[in-house]
Scaffold this active site. Structure first.
Site, short mmCIF file in Angstrom:
data_model
loop_
_atom_site.label_atom_id
_atom_site.label_comp_id
_atom_site.label_asym_id
_atom_site.label_seq_id
_atom_site.Cartn_x
_atom_site.Cartn_y
_atom_site.Cartn_z
N ILE A 452 -41.20 28.99 -27.32
CA ILE A 452 -41.76 27.78 -26.69
C ILE A 452 -42.08 26.73 -27.75
O ILE A 452 -41.70 25.56 -27.62
CB ILE A 452 -43.04 28.14 -25.88
CG1 ILE A 452 -42.77 29.30 -24.93
CG2 ILE A 452 -43.58 26.92 -25.16
CD1 ILE A 452 -41.64 29.10 -23.96
N GLU A 582 -51.69 23.41 -18.52
CA GLU A 582 -50.88 23.43 -17.29
C GLU A 582 -49.83 24.54 -17.32
O GLU A 582 -49.54 25.18 -16.31
CB GLU A 582 -50.20 22.06 -17.11
CG GLU A 582 -49.19 21.98 -15.99
CD GLU A 582 -49.78 22.18 -14.60
OE1 GLU A 582 -50.34 21.22 -14.08
OE2 GLU A 582 -49.67 23.30 -14.05
N ALA A 587 -45.37 27.93 -15.74
CA ALA A 587 -44.65 27.29 -16.86
C ALA A 587 -44.65 25.76 -16.67
O ALA A 587 -45.73 25.17 -16.63
CB ALA A 587 -43.26 27.86 -17.00
N ASP A 654 -49.56 39.76 -16.93
CA ASP A 654 -49.29 38.31 -16.97
C ASP A 654 -49.61 37.68 -15.61
O ASP A 654 -50.23 36.61 -15.55
CB ASP A 654 -47.81 38.10 -17.36
CG ASP A 654 -47.48 36.64 -17.51
OD1 ASP A 654 -48.02 36.02 -18.45
OD2 ASP A 654 -46.72 36.11 -16.69
N LYS A 658 -52.60 34.89 -14.66
CA LYS A 658 -52.36 33.63 -13.94
C LYS A 658 -53.23 33.55 -12.70
O LYS A 658 -53.75 32.49 -12.34
CB LYS A 658 -50.88 33.53 -13.57
CG LYS A 658 -50.00 33.27 -14.80
CD LYS A 658 -48.54 33.50 -14.51
CE LYS A 658 -47.68 33.20 -15.73
NZ LYS A 658 -46.32 33.70 -15.62
N1 LIG Z 1 -41.68 32.24 -22.27
C1 LIG Z 1 -42.11 31.53 -21.26
O1 LIG Z 1 -41.36 31.18 -20.34
C2 LIG Z 1 -43.52 31.15 -21.21
C3 LIG Z 1 -44.39 31.45 -22.22
N2 LIG Z 1 -45.68 31.09 -22.16
C4 LIG Z 1 -46.56 31.40 -23.28
O2 LIG Z 1 -46.09 30.79 -24.46
C5 LIG Z 1 -46.58 31.48 -25.60
C6 LIG Z 1 -45.45 31.64 -26.60
O3 LIG Z 1 -44.46 32.43 -26.08
P1 LIG Z 1 -43.08 32.58 -26.85
O4 LIG Z 1 -42.72 31.31 -27.49
O5 LIG Z 1 -42.15 33.17 -25.91
O6 LIG Z 1 -43.47 33.61 -28.00
P2 LIG Z 1 -42.68 33.92 -29.35
O7 LIG Z 1 -42.96 35.32 -29.68
O8 LIG Z 1 -41.29 33.47 -29.25
O9 LIG Z 1 -43.40 32.97 -30.40
C7 LIG Z 1 -44.71 33.19 -30.81
C8 LIG Z 1 -44.91 32.49 -32.13
O10 LIG Z 1 -46.27 32.57 -32.45
C9 LIG Z 1 -46.39 32.89 -33.83
N3 LIG Z 1 -47.70 33.48 -34.04
C10 LIG Z 1 -48.15 34.65 -33.59
N4 LIG Z 1 -49.44 34.81 -33.94
C11 LIG Z 1 -49.80 33.70 -34.62
C12 LIG Z 1 -50.98 33.25 -35.24
N5 LIG Z 1 -52.09 33.97 -35.19
N6 LIG Z 1 -50.99 32.05 -35.84
C13 LIG Z 1 -49.88 31.31 -35.88
N7 LIG Z 1 -48.72 31.68 -35.31
C14 LIG Z 1 -48.68 32.86 -34.68
C15 LIG Z 1 -45.23 33.76 -34.10
O11 LIG Z 1 -44.98 33.76 -35.46
P3 LIG Z 1 -44.59 35.09 -36.30
O12 LIG Z 1 -43.14 35.01 -36.35
O13 LIG Z 1 -45.23 34.93 -37.59
O14 LIG Z 1 -45.14 36.24 -35.51
C16 LIG Z 1 -44.15 33.04 -33.29
O15 LIG Z 1 -43.63 31.97 -34.03
C17 LIG Z 1 -47.17 32.78 -25.06
O16 LIG Z 1 -48.57 32.68 -25.00
C18 LIG Z 1 -46.63 32.86 -23.63
O17 LIG Z 1 -47.48 33.53 -22.75
C19 LIG Z 1 -46.19 30.39 -21.11
C20 LIG Z 1 -45.38 30.02 -20.09
C21 LIG Z 1 -43.99 30.39 -20.02
N1 LIG Z 2 -43.46 35.74 -19.17
C1 LIG Z 2 -43.94 34.80 -18.26
C2 LIG Z 2 -43.71 33.44 -18.79
C3 LIG Z 2 -44.56 32.45 -18.18
O1 LIG Z 2 -45.76 32.51 -18.17
C4 LIG Z 2 -43.21 34.89 -16.96
O2 LIG Z 2 -42.21 35.55 -16.94
O3 LIG Z 2 -43.66 34.32 -15.99
#
Ligand SMILES: NC(=O)C1=CN([C@@H]2O[C@H](COP(=O)(O)OP(=O)(O)OC[C@H]3O[C@@H](n4cnc5c(N)ncnc54)[C@H](OP(=O)(O)O)[C@@H]3O)[C@@H](O)[C@H]2O)C=CC1
Ligand SMILES: N[C@@H](CC=O)C(=O)O
Length: 797
Positions: A452, A582, A587, A654, A658
């Site tokens: 994201i 939001e 999402a 999850d 929500k």
């Molecule tokens: N995927 C989706 O469709 C949706 C996701 N979300 C939310 O979005 C968020 C991100 O998801 P997603 O992008 O898929 O996750 P990823 O695992 O792809 O990315 C997470 C990132 O966070 C970094 N990270 C972890 N811990 C820390 C920290 N303490 N400080 C700084 N950076 C950190 C990781 O870095 P490193 O490589 O160092 O671990 C990595 O770059 C989650 O909370 C998820 O619930 C919400 C809605 C929809």
């Molecule tokens: N992993 C979640 C992503 C959004 O919050 C989902 O599948 O709904």
């Protein structure tokens, strides 16, 4: 074509050969037939002569070698300009012979008279004029010299160039020692001979704010005399109004130009009140630093005539310059600002004046606060325009700047606020942007450049320029951090190659350093975007919200303990910071904002029911027993639908999160722990590491197949549903017949229904669409950032 233009020059501009070349260019590009140059004396550097007098007075033997060096420096300047006219060097030598006689008498008398000081100063202006006219003549331009006292009486000037030198004419009230030396004489010449005026300064162009503070500040093209007067008082590069009164009284426009950029058109000051676009009521902002305020308080002052008069008379007696006065209409207190260099004396003077009132408690206290600054907004168009001061003060509030005192003249041309000096840069950049004089800048730090976060950065990269051009919104991503590394940039990371930069230029992650960088004082708005799933970061939002706006798709904070949830919003209320989340539900779908609209418009939400997991939706839409469920889970992860650990989706956690977020949104005091959650994750894999779980995923295949088959046999499909009904939250794995709206969901669809007083059970409000995925979620985070931009005052439609 006008016949005459009079230029006011600072002597220092002509102390180097390049100055004369510039002057020649100015002359050649001017349209007037006669150009008059009034040259002020030199007060510093090797060509200054007053140091000789000091040495003579002190009987310092160095005088004689200094005198010789000084003469050589003057002759050197003339020879560097290839002036072959012998008269110039002999006049310079003659001047030095006369000076030597005077220096000898100063040596004997050990005293320097005022007229001697003036004579030495005026000699520098004479030498500069002499060299300039010889230089012009040698370049084929007819040039002559006239002493200032004679020049101000001339009704006309010859064609070509005239250089005016000597003891320049000063207004009766002089302001600063060397200010306006050439300007007043230039005004008198222009008034008498009917010419146009140009003031050259060596400081800067006149901009909407000081360039050093706001690099994007623009040059002000036009200004009224009244506006110029206000700005000059606040330190803008304009001489004190006393020096342009003759021109102002005759309505002669003045060009303000900068010697450092002679091609710039500069600013024109005219006697016409500004009638600029009313959308831009402020011409310029100015900050006066190193200010102190003194506050005099006491119930005994109310209704007693003469208190203010006594105070300001006493201050005037001591020569204290009062910059701003503010008095409450209750007359309970008087506050005034003075330069910090005078605060001790000003406070002592006030205490002395009101000694008896202090002793008999009519006045309770006289206190001083230092390290303050005055931020002033100036513009004719402010007058009578509703909301300008409101916008000014609310902009300061949004930037978290406290205002200690306010003054606005009844001309409504100036609003001044006394603020802490350490807030002055942030305050200036916020008000400057709020009145659309520069872009509204946000300092943004992003945690988690993963699915994201990374997509969000790419989306910003592609829209950044358009947002800046179209809406004056300047999004600066100044920091990116993963759990171990961080990339910081002062001006903003070049997002076209943020991944490479993160690879090669990142440093070890240090949260405090990251926060200090993103929250740097210069930026009025600092934003943290948390795209991780970190509990640790989420537990710090309340602290972050003291100083930063927080935007996040991370559900951890909003589903932490209810007391923490409340605490975050309390912090927001107190600090004016925004917490935007939001994307934590649905999402990129507009779920939370829609819910809020319902609530804020007085609707009563009775029931919320939803397929809230994009991952589970996709899995159950895809699964038909032909491809193992475990393989589909890996695909969903690959496509960025799942949580970083897919068990968060498969366990129902999850969806539970929500559901809790939605419940809290409608005011329910619920805790995540109190929800009964049906998990699809086999017990044996619950506590395994993420890697082990992923490698043993296939162990869940049989159980899922059974569930699928049972539902299919009933002609139904499996859905994971979250509910808030009758004040209670629940999540469950259910199956639905083909006619149910949940059954028709496809792909990663979320389907959320709201039953309210207005949207009844038989016809609920339904939101449907992809509820997971990189692009949609990152787009939702981006939209939150734009919502924040609107809140802080960016002009996004
Ligand atoms: N995927 C989706 O469709 C949706 C996701 N979300 C939310 O979005 C968020 C991100 O998801 P997603 O992008 O898929 O996750 P990823 O695992 O792809 O990315 C997470 C990132 O966070 C970094 N990270 C972890 N811990 C820390 C920290 N303490 N400080 C700084 N950076 C950190 C990781 O870095 P490193 O490589 O160092 O671990 C990595 O770059 C989650 O909370 C998820 O619930 C919400 C809605 C929809
Ligand atoms: N992993 C979640 C992503 C959004 O919050 C989902 O599948 O709904």
């Amino acid at each position: 074509m006008d016949d005459l233009r009079v230029h006011a020059l600072e002597g220092v501009m002509l102390c180097i050969p390049e100055g004369y070349e510039k002057l020649l260019k100015i002359h050649s590009s001017s349209t007037e037939e006669s150009q008059v140059y009034v040259i002020s004396p030199v007060h510093e550097g090797p060509l200054c002569l007053s140091g000789l007098l000091e040495s003579a007075k002190k009987k310092d033997e160095i005088l004689w070698s200094s005198l010789e060096q000084s003469q050589l420096a003057w002759l050197d300047l003339s020879s560097k300009l290839n002036i072959r006219d012998e008269i110039v060097s002999s006049l310079i030598r003659k001047g030095f012979e006369d000076m030597e006689d005077i220096l000898r008498s100063v040596w004997l008398l050990e005293d320097i008279s005022e007229s001697t000081l003036k004579y030495f100063a005026s000699l520098t202006s004479y030498y500069l004029a002499l060299i300039a006219s010889a230089y012009f003549n040698s370049n084929g331009i007819t040039a002559s010299l006239i002493a200032a006292d004679k020049a101000v009486r001339q009704k006309s000037f010859t064609r070509g160039a005239t250089f005016i030198y000597g003891d320049l004419i000063q207004p009766k009230i002089k302001v600063l020692s060397h200010e306006g030396e050439s300007e007043y004489t230039a005004c008198l010449c222009a008034v008498n001979a009917g010419g146009a005026l140009t003031f050259w300064n060596n400081r800067s162009l006149l901009c909407t704010a000081r360039k050093k503070d706001i690099p994007s500040a623009k040059v002000i093209e036009r200004l009224s005399f009244a506006e110029a007067t206000e700005l000059s008082f606040f330190g803008a590069p304009i001489v004190h109004p006393h020096y342009f009164i003759p021109a102002q009284s005759q309505g002669i426009p003045i060009e303000l130009k900068f010697w450092g950029d002679i091609t710039s058109k500069g600013t024109i000051i005219t006697d016409k009140k500004s009638v600029q676009d009313r959308r831009f009521p402020i011409k310029a902002f100015s900050v006066m630093r190193d200010i102190s305020i003194i506050n005099i308080e006491g119930a005994g002052m109310s209704g007693i005539p003469g208190i203010s008069s006594r105070l300001f008379t006493a201050l005037r007696r001591e020569g204290i310059s009062v910059i701003l006065i503010s008095q409450a209409s209750s007359e309970y207190s008087i506050c005034f600002a003075v330069p910090s260099s005078q605060v001790t004396m000003a406070a002592a003077c006030a205490r002395y004046e009101f000694e008896s009132e202090l002793n008999n408690h009519q006045i309770g206290s006289i206190s001083a606060v230092s390290n303050m600054a005055i931020l002033a907004a100036v513009g004719d168009v402010m007058s009578g325009q509703i909301g300008v001061s409101g916008k000014f003060f609310s902009a300061l509030a949004k930037a978290g700047v406290n205002i200690s005192a306010i003054a606005q003249g009844s001309s409504e041309r100036n609003i001044s606020a006394v603020i802490r000096e350490c807030d002055s840069l942030k305050a200036l950049s916020q008000v400057h942007a709020s009145f659309f004089l520069s872009a509204q800048t946000m300092s943004v730090g992003v945690f988690g450049p993963g699915n994201i976060g990374g997509t969000f950065l790419n989306q910003i990269a592609s829209e950044k320029e358009r947002l800046q051009d179209q809406f004056g919104l300047d999004i600066r991503i100044r920091a990116i951090a993963s759990s171990s590394r961080m990339l910081l940039s002062e001006e903003g990371i070049d997002l076209s190659k943020w991944r490479e930069l993160f690879e090669v230029a990142s440093q070890e992650y240090d949260l405090n350093k990251f926060l200090a960088h993103v929250g740097s004082e210069y930026y009025p708005h600092s934003v943290l975007v948390d795209c991780t799933t970190s509990n640790e970061l989420a537990s710090m939002y309340s602290r972050f919200l003291e100083k930063f706006h927080v935007i996040t798709p991370n559900k951890k904070a909003a589903t932490g303990s209810y007391s923490y949830y409340k605490e975050m919003f309390e912090t927001c209320k107190r600090t004016g910071k925004r917490f935007l989340y939001e994307t934590t539900v649905g999402a990129g779908l507009p779920v939370i904002n829609t819910l809020n609209d319902l609530i804020q418009t007085g609707d009563e939400v009775k029931k919320i029911e939803g397929m809230l997991s994009g991952t589970l939706s996709w899995l159950f839409n895809r699964y038909d027993g032909t491809v193992p469920f475990s393989q589909l889970v890996l695909q969903a992860k690959e496509m960025g639908y799942t949580e970083p650990d897919p068990r968060d989706d498969l366990s129902g956690m999850d969806v539970a999160r929500k559901t809790v977020i939605l419940a809290r949104e409608i005011g329910l005091d619920v805790e995540l722990e109190n929800l009964n959650i049906t998990s699809l994750v086999p017990d044996k894999l619950k506590d395994a590491s993420k890697e082990e779980f992923l490698s043993r995923l296939s162990e869940m295949d049989d159980e899922i197949y059974t569930k699928y088959k049972e539902a299919k046999d009933r002609g139904e499909v499996i859905r994971y549903v979250g509910r808030v009904d009758n004040g209670k939250c629940s999540v469950s794995l259910e199956s639905f017949g083909a006619n149910h709206p949940f059954a028709s969901a496809s792909g990663t669809d979320n389907v959320i229904t709201f039953v309210t007083s207005r949207y009844v059970e038989s016809q609920p409000l339904v939101i449907k669409g992809p509820g997971a995925g990189r692009e949609v979620t990152a787009g939702g985070v981006f939209a939150d950032l734009l919502r924040l931009a609107i809140y802080i005052g960016a002009g996004i439609l």
